[in-house]
Design an enzyme around this catalytic site. Structure first.
Site, PDB file in Angstrom:
ATOM      1  CB  CYS A 105      -0.872  -0.094   1.221  1.00  0.00           C
ATOM      2  SG  CYS A 105      -2.006   1.255   1.122  1.00  0.00           S
TER       3      CYS A 105
ATOM      4  CG  HIS B 248      -3.805  -3.407   2.560  1.00  0.00           C
ATOM      5  ND1 HIS B 248      -2.924  -2.953   3.472  1.00  0.00           N
ATOM      6  CD2 HIS B 248      -5.111  -2.745   1.732  1.00  0.00           C
ATOM      7  CE1 HIS B 248      -3.077  -1.973   3.635  1.00  0.00           C
ATOM      8  NE2 HIS B 248      -3.607  -1.439   2.364  1.00  0.00           N
TER       9      HIS B 248
ATOM     10  CD  GLU C  52      -1.908  -5.929   4.899  1.00  0.00           C
ATOM     11  OE1 GLU C  52      -1.894  -4.829   5.046  1.00  0.00           O
ATOM     12  OE2 GLU C  52      -1.475  -6.455   3.794  1.00  0.00           O
TER      13      GLU C  52
END
Length: 211
Positions: free
Chosen positions: A79, A193, A195
Site C-alpha cells: 500500500c 493489501h 494481509e
C-alpha cells in the site's frame, strides 16, 4: 527471519496477524538496527506520503531502506509502502525514497490525462474494495499458487506511475490501468493489501517469507 518496518504509518497489526497465522518468525521494530540481520523486509503502511517520509527520516529508516535495496535484499512494499519507494508523490508534493523510478499520482489526475469517464458515479475515490488482477510481463513468483481469478483488497487515492511499465507485474482496472504489483530486482510491491486479502493474500506472503 522476516523484518517488519514500523515507522508509525499504521497497518502493522494486520501484517503481524497474517505472519502469525503463517507461523512465520518475524521481528517488528521502530529501530533499523534491530532489522539489520533479517533475511527479508516487509515495508507496510497506510496514510499520507508526506507524513510517512518525515517519519522515515526521523527514524533513520530512509537511509536504511536505501542501503537495503542497494544490497539487493528482498523487500516487499504494501500500500503506502508500495508508493513511497518511488521518486515523488503528488500527495504533499514530496520527494520519496527513489528506490524505483516513477511517481505517485492522484486518481483524478490520471483519469484526466487518460480521458477516463470522470462523471462515472461508480468510480469513487478512494478506490476501496475488492478487485481482480490481470497478470502482465511474466507476473511475479510471489503469485505462484494464487488462482488467477482471485480478488484482492484495495484502499488508496493515489496510484503508482512507474517510469518503466515493464516492471508492472499485475494491473487492476479502476477507470484506468492501476499498477497492482511492481517488481524490479529484489523489490516487489503491492498496491493492494495481501494481509487483508484472505487465502490468496496469505499465499503471497507465504511465498515471500520463503524467498
Amino acid at each position: 527471519m522476516t523484518g517488519i518496518v514500523d515507522y508509525n504509518a499504521g497497518n502493522i497489526k494486520s501484517v503481524e496477524r497474517a505472519l502469525g497465522f503463517l507461523k512465520a518468525e518475524y521481528v517488528l521494530s521502530k529501530n533499523p538496527k534491530d532489522l539489520e540481520n533479517c533475511d527479508r523486509l516487509i515495508f507496510p503502511g497506510v496514510g499520507e506520503a508526506e507524513y510517512a517520509m518525515k517519519q522515515l527520516k526521523k527514524t533513520g529508516f530512509d537511509a536504511f531502506l536505501k542501503d537495503w535495496a542497494k544490497a539487493q535484499k528482498p523487500l516487499l512494499g504494501i500500500c503506502l509502502g508500495s508508493q513511497i519507494i518511488f521518486e515523488h508523490s503528488e500527495e504533499g508534493d514530496v520527494d520519496c525514497l527513489g528506490l524505483l523510478k516513477g511517481s505517485i499520482r492522484h486518481f483524478e489526475n490520471v483519469w484526466e490525462d487518460t480521458s477516463a469517464p470522470l462523471d462515472d458515479i461508480s468510480l469513487k475515490v478512494p478506490h476501496m474494495g475488492w478487485n481482480n488482477l490481470e497478470y502482465v510481463n511474466g507476473s511475479s513468483p510471489l503469485f505462484d499458487g494464487v488462482d488467477g481469478n482471485s480478488d484482492f483488497y484495495f484502499v488508496h487515492s493515489y496510484l503508482i506511475q512507474p517510469a518503466d511499465e515493464s516492471i508492472v507485474k499485475a494491473y487492476a482496472d479502476y477507470g484506468c490501468k492501476v499498477p497492482a504489483c511492481v517488481s524490479q530486482g529484489s523489490i516487489t510491491a503491492f498496491q493492494f493489501h495481501p494481509e487483508k486479502s484472505g487465502r490468496a493474500g496469505l499465499k503471497i506472503l507465504e511465498n515471500f517469507i520463503k524467498c
